[in-house]
Scaffold this active site. Structure first.
Site, PDB file in Angstrom:
ATOM      1  N   ASN A   8       0.876  -1.174   0.000  1.00 42.52           N
ATOM      2  CA  ASN A   8       0.000   0.000   0.000  1.00 42.52           C
ATOM      3  C   ASN A   8       0.914   1.225   0.000  1.00 42.52           C
ATOM      4  O   ASN A   8       1.527   1.541   1.010  1.00 42.52           O
ATOM      5  CB  ASN A   8      -0.880  -0.042   1.252  1.00 42.52           C
ATOM      6  CG  ASN A   8      -1.669   1.235   1.447  1.00 42.52           C
ATOM      7  OD1 ASN A   8      -1.760   2.075   0.544  1.00 42.52           O
ATOM      8  ND2 ASN A   8      -2.236   1.401   2.635  1.00 42.52           N
ATOM      9  N   TRP A   9       0.987   1.882  -1.143  1.00 42.07           N
ATOM     10  CA  TRP A   9       1.956   2.982  -1.282  1.00 42.07           C
ATOM     11  C   TRP A   9       1.462   4.294  -0.687  1.00 42.07           C
ATOM     12  O   TRP A   9       2.210   5.260  -0.611  1.00 42.07           O
ATOM     13  CB  TRP A   9       2.319   3.156  -2.765  1.00 42.07           C
ATOM     14  CG  TRP A   9       3.013   1.970  -3.356  1.00 42.07           C
ATOM     15  CD1 TRP A   9       3.372   0.816  -2.694  1.00 42.07           C
ATOM     16  CD2 TRP A   9       3.453   1.793  -4.719  1.00 42.07           C
ATOM     17  NE1 TRP A   9       3.993  -0.059  -3.564  1.00 42.07           N
ATOM     18  CE2 TRP A   9       4.047   0.519  -4.803  1.00 42.07           C
ATOM     19  CE3 TRP A   9       3.369   2.591  -5.857  1.00 42.07           C
ATOM     20  CZ2 TRP A   9       4.587   0.026  -5.999  1.00 42.07           C
ATOM     21  CZ3 TRP A   9       3.907   2.107  -7.047  1.00 42.07           C
ATOM     22  CH2 TRP A   9       4.509   0.833  -7.113  1.00 42.07           C
ATOM     23  N   LYS A  10       0.203   4.335  -0.314  1.00 41.69           N
ATOM     24  CA  LYS A  10      -0.382   5.541   0.294  1.00 41.69           C
ATOM     25  C   LYS A  10      -0.113   6.766  -0.583  1.00 41.69           C
ATOM     26  O   LYS A  10      -0.091   6.654  -1.799  1.00 41.69           O
ATOM     27  CB  LYS A  10       0.142   5.709   1.726  1.00 41.69           C
ATOM     28  CG  LYS A  10      -0.009   4.418   2.538  1.00 41.69           C
ATOM     29  CD  LYS A  10       0.205   4.581   4.008  1.00 41.69           C
ATOM     30  CE  LYS A  10       0.024   3.235   4.687  1.00 41.69           C
ATOM     31  NZ  LYS A  10       0.083   3.302   6.133  1.00 41.69           N
ATOM     32  N   HIS A  94      -9.467   1.395   4.855  1.00 41.14           N
ATOM     33  CA  HIS A  94      -8.142   1.479   5.470  1.00 41.14           C
ATOM     34  C   HIS A  94      -8.224   2.420   6.675  1.00 41.14           C
ATOM     35  O   HIS A  94      -8.978   3.393   6.664  1.00 41.14           O
ATOM     36  CB  HIS A  94      -7.105   1.989   4.460  1.00 41.14           C
ATOM     37  CG  HIS A  94      -5.721   1.934   5.030  1.00 41.14           C
ATOM     38  ND1 HIS A  94      -5.203   2.950   5.788  1.00 41.14           N
ATOM     39  CD2 HIS A  94      -4.774   0.962   4.973  1.00 41.14           C
ATOM     40  CE1 HIS A  94      -3.982   2.606   6.178  1.00 41.14           C
ATOM     41  NE2 HIS A  94      -3.698   1.411   5.708  1.00 41.14           N
ATOM     42  N   GLU A  96      -6.506   4.781   7.678  1.00 39.61           N
ATOM     43  CA  GLU A  96      -6.320   6.213   7.405  1.00 39.61           C
ATOM     44  C   GLU A  96      -7.575   6.812   6.764  1.00 39.61           C
ATOM     45  O   GLU A  96      -7.898   7.978   6.999  1.00 39.61           O
ATOM     46  CB  GLU A  96      -5.070   6.421   6.539  1.00 39.61           C
ATOM     47  CG  GLU A  96      -3.808   6.261   7.390  1.00 39.61           C
ATOM     48  CD  GLU A  96      -2.670   5.521   6.724  1.00 39.61           C
ATOM     49  OE1 GLU A  96      -2.618   5.509   5.483  1.00 39.61           O
ATOM     50  OE2 GLU A  96      -1.832   4.951   7.447  1.00 39.61           O
ATOM     51  N   GLU A 167      -5.303  -4.688  10.640  1.00 42.17           N
ATOM     52  CA  GLU A 167      -4.247  -3.696  10.838  1.00 42.17           C
ATOM     53  C   GLU A 167      -4.533  -2.900  12.107  1.00 42.17           C
ATOM     54  O   GLU A 167      -5.320  -1.940  12.077  1.00 42.17           O
ATOM     55  CB  GLU A 167      -4.193  -2.738   9.649  1.00 42.17           C
ATOM     56  CG  GLU A 167      -3.946  -3.427   8.327  1.00 42.17           C
ATOM     57  CD  GLU A 167      -3.437  -2.444   7.276  1.00 42.17           C
ATOM     58  OE1 GLU A 167      -2.319  -2.612   6.805  1.00 42.17           O
ATOM     59  OE2 GLU A 167      -4.175  -1.492   6.961  1.00 42.17           O
ATOM     60  N   GLY A 173       2.616   2.338  10.632  1.00 39.99           N
ATOM     61  CA  GLY A 173       3.562   3.436  10.445  1.00 39.99           C
ATOM     62  C   GLY A 173       4.287   3.845  11.715  1.00 39.99           C
ATOM     63  O   GLY A 173       4.933   4.883  11.765  1.00 39.99           O
ATOM     64  N   SER A 213       3.526  -2.047  10.270  1.00 44.20           N
ATOM     65  CA  SER A 213       4.977  -2.113  10.449  1.00 44.20           C
ATOM     66  C   SER A 213       5.586  -3.469  10.062  1.00 44.20           C
ATOM     67  O   SER A 213       6.516  -3.944  10.712  1.00 44.20           O
ATOM     68  CB  SER A 213       5.368  -1.717  11.872  1.00 44.20           C
ATOM     69  OG  SER A 213       4.939  -0.393  12.143  1.00 44.20           O
ATOM     70  N   GLY A 235       5.086   1.332   4.556  1.00 42.29           N
ATOM     71  CA  GLY A 235       6.415   1.931   4.390  1.00 42.29           C
ATOM     72  C   GLY A 235       7.427   1.025   3.698  1.00 42.29           C
ATOM     73  O   GLY A 235       8.159   1.463   2.790  1.00 42.29           O
TER      74      GLY A 235
HETATM   75  P1  PGA Z   1       2.962   0.358   7.542  1.00 42.43           P
HETATM   76  O1  PGA Z   1       1.497   0.557   6.909  1.00 42.43           O
HETATM   77  O2  PGA Z   1       3.511  -0.933   6.999  1.00 42.43           O
HETATM   78  O3  PGA Z   1       3.754   1.564   7.077  1.00 42.43           O
HETATM   79  O4  PGA Z   1       2.801   0.300   9.030  1.00 42.43           O
HETATM   80  C1  PGA Z   1       0.622  -0.531   6.726  1.00 42.43           C
HETATM   81  C2  PGA Z   1      -0.696  -0.072   6.136  1.00 42.43           C
HETATM   82  O5  PGA Z   1      -1.208   0.969   6.547  1.00 42.43           O
HETATM   83  O6  PGA Z   1      -1.270  -0.717   5.218  1.00 42.43           O
END
Ligand code: PGA
Length: 252
Positions: A8-10, A94, A96, A167, A173, A213, A235
């Site tokens: 997931n490149w966000k 997600h 976010e 998640e 993150g 993470s 990330g």
């Molecule tokens: P992260 O994000 O690996 O940077 O913790 C995971 C995600 O939000 O899909």
């Protein structure tokens, strides 16, 4: 079941960086026979990403969608548009989207249905905040998110490519990966919920990914947990070598 490893490149990377990353992944992907791999670039890069990935086994997905097919919805992107540019997958709910943009449980249901209606494989993301975990509400929150997001989901639809990503919000993150025992408990609960709701066959074929993470140095440990069928990586998916190591389950 085959593992599903997704990046997931966000809201990251320039167009040139996207192109370079996709080309590296495409080159590495010829040896990824045993796993399903997907990437979720930002919307604006999807059409170009589809061209670069065409003919490879890497699936392309979007990070969100709106449930109406078209109309006066400024800023929104629909399921038919995602199909049109070559997406096979889409993330729904997600953390976010939920916590930064205020997305509600009911919206996730509409999005899951819009995904199926457009031949996209949806990943429903669920997970508790640190406050909810500390108050002993993890199970209740995850169950509520499953119940709402999959309210209208039939077994037939689920077989067309549903996956769940657990998640924990406090692990995204932050560098704080959930402990294997914590991951195992929630994944077992999700599997039991799926069995109850959609039947044992569908439940055993629906990948439950862990996200939060995940890196090359901890992926082995996480993937060894019962009921963990893959990873949703933020990330550590932005750099070709690190994502490649995760796909290949190699520790650094
Ligand atoms: P992260 O994000 O690996 O940077 O913790 C995971 C995600 O939000 O899909």
């Amino acid at each position: 079941m085959r593992s599903l490893i997704a990046g997931n490149w966000k809201m990251n990377l320039s167009r040139a960086e996207v192109r370079a990353l996709l080309e590296s992944l495409r080159a590495a992907s010829s040896s990824w026979d045993a796993v399903d791999v997907a990437v979720y670039p930002p919307f604006v890069y999807l059409a170009e990403a589809a061209e670069i990935l065409s003919g490879s086994a890497i699936e392309l997905g979007a990070q969100d969608l709106y449930w109406k097919p078209s109309g006066a919805f400024t800023g929104a992107i629909s399921g038919p548009m995602l199909r049109d540019v070559g997406c096979q997958r889409v993330l729904v709910g997600h953390s976010e989207r939920r916590h930064v943009f205020g997305e509600q449980d009911e919206e996730t249901e509409q999005k899951i249905q819009a995904a199926f209606a457009n031949g996209l494989k949806p990943t429903l993301c669920v997970g508790e905040t640190i406050g909810e975990r500390e108050n002993g509400q993890t199970e209740q929150v995850v169950e509520r998110q499953l119940q709402s997001g999959l309210e209208g989901c039939t077994a037939e639809q689920a077989k067309r490519g549903l996956s769940i990503a657990y998640e924990p919000v406090w692990a995204i993150g932050t560098g704080h990966t959930a402990k294997p025992s914590q991951v195992g408990e929630v994944h077992a609960m999700i599997r039991a919920w799926l069995t109850d709701r959609l039947g044992a066959e569908v439940a055993s074929e629906t990948p439950i990914q862990y996200g939060g993470s995940v890196k090359a140095s901890n992926v082995d440990q996480l993937m060894a947990v019962a009921d963990v069928d893959g990873a949703l990586v933020g990330g550590a998916s932005l750099e070709a070598e690190s994502f490649q190591r995760i796909v290949e389950f190699q520790s650094v």
